[in-house]
Design a protein around this motif. Structure first.
Motif, PDB file in Angstrom:
ATOM      1  N   LEU A   1     -60.452  35.360 -30.585  1.00 46.46           N
ATOM      2  CA  LEU A   1     -59.125  35.318 -30.005  1.00 46.46           C
ATOM      3  C   LEU A   1     -59.255  34.539 -28.704  1.00 46.46           C
ATOM      4  O   LEU A   1     -60.228  34.730 -27.970  1.00 46.46           O
ATOM      5  CB  LEU A   1     -58.657  36.738 -29.725  1.00 46.46           C
ATOM      6  N   ALA A   2     -58.297  33.675 -28.409  1.00 45.92           N
ATOM      7  CA  ALA A   2     -58.398  32.844 -27.216  1.00 45.92           C
ATOM      8  C   ALA A   2     -57.083  32.811 -26.457  1.00 45.92           C
ATOM      9  O   ALA A   2     -56.012  32.909 -27.045  1.00 45.92           O
ATOM     10  CB  ALA A   2     -58.804  31.426 -27.609  1.00 45.92           C
ATOM     11  N   LEU A   3     -57.206  32.652 -25.156  1.00 45.70           N
ATOM     12  CA  LEU A   3     -56.057  32.559 -24.273  1.00 45.70           C
ATOM     13  C   LEU A   3     -56.297  31.411 -23.314  1.00 45.70           C
ATOM     14  O   LEU A   3     -57.297  31.399 -22.602  1.00 45.70           O
ATOM     15  CB  LEU A   3     -55.891  33.859 -23.475  1.00 45.70           C
ATOM     16  N   GLN A   4     -55.411  30.446 -23.314  1.00 43.37           N
ATOM     17  CA  GLN A   4     -55.534  29.352 -22.360  1.00 43.37           C
ATOM     18  C   GLN A   4     -55.024  29.842 -21.017  1.00 43.37           C
ATOM     19  O   GLN A   4     -53.925  30.388 -20.918  1.00 43.37           O
ATOM     20  CB  GLN A   4     -54.750  28.128 -22.819  1.00 43.37           C
ATOM     21  N   THR A   5     -55.833  29.660 -19.984  1.00 38.41           N
ATOM     22  CA  THR A   5     -55.500  30.195 -18.666  1.00 38.41           C
ATOM     23  C   THR A   5     -56.150  29.332 -17.596  1.00 38.41           C
ATOM     24  O   THR A   5     -56.891  28.404 -17.898  1.00 38.41           O
ATOM     25  CB  THR A   5     -55.966  31.668 -18.565  1.00 38.41           C
ATOM     26  N   ALA A   6     -55.872  29.639 -16.353  1.00 38.82           N
ATOM     27  CA  ALA A   6     -56.436  28.887 -15.234  1.00 38.82           C
ATOM     28  C   ALA A   6     -57.648  29.615 -14.672  1.00 38.82           C
ATOM     29  O   ALA A   6     -57.679  30.843 -14.617  1.00 38.82           O
ATOM     30  CB  ALA A   6     -55.387  28.697 -14.147  1.00 38.82           C
ATOM     31  N   HIS A   7     -58.631  28.847 -14.240  1.00 38.89           N
ATOM     32  CA  HIS A   7     -59.819  29.384 -13.590  1.00 38.89           C
ATOM     33  C   HIS A   7     -59.438  29.903 -12.205  1.00 38.89           C
ATOM     34  O   HIS A   7     -58.540  29.379 -11.572  1.00 38.89           O
ATOM     35  CB  HIS A   7     -60.872  28.280 -13.467  1.00 38.89           C
TER      36      HIS A   7
END
Length: 73
Positions: free
Chosen positions: A14-20
Motif C-alpha cells: 500500500l502506498a501514499l504519496q506525501t511530502a518529506h
C-alpha cells in the motif's frame, strides 16, 4: 516522497504519496507505536520504480485511508 507499507508475508504494498519532512516522521512514528514492526514494514522512498520488491503498489489518497488500512493488517 512516498511512504508505503508492506506486510512482510504479502506481495505488493500500500502506498501514499506525501511530502518529506517532520509531518511524515511524526506520522510514521505514530503508526509504528500503534502497530509495531513485527509484520508490517514502513518505508519511505523517493522513486517507486527503484524498489521493485515492493510492487505492485496500490496507492491510497489520504493519510486517514492509509492509517486505517495499515491498522486492519
Amino acid at each position: 516522497m512516498l511512504s508505503d507499507r508492506k506486510k512482510i508475508s504479502d506481495i505488493g504494498c500500500l502506498a501514499l504519496q506525501t511530502a518529506h519532512g517532520q509531518h511524515l516522521v511524526d506520522f510514521k512514528r505514530k503508526l509504528i507505536t500503534e502497530i509495531g514492526t513485527d509484520k508490517v514494514q514502513l518505508v519511505t522512498i523517493s522513486r517507486p520504480s527503484a524498489y521493485g520488491e515492493y510492487e505492485p503498489y496500490r496507492f491510497v489518497d489520504t493519510e486517514q485511508e492509509f492509517e486505517q488500512a495499515v491498522k486492519r493488517l
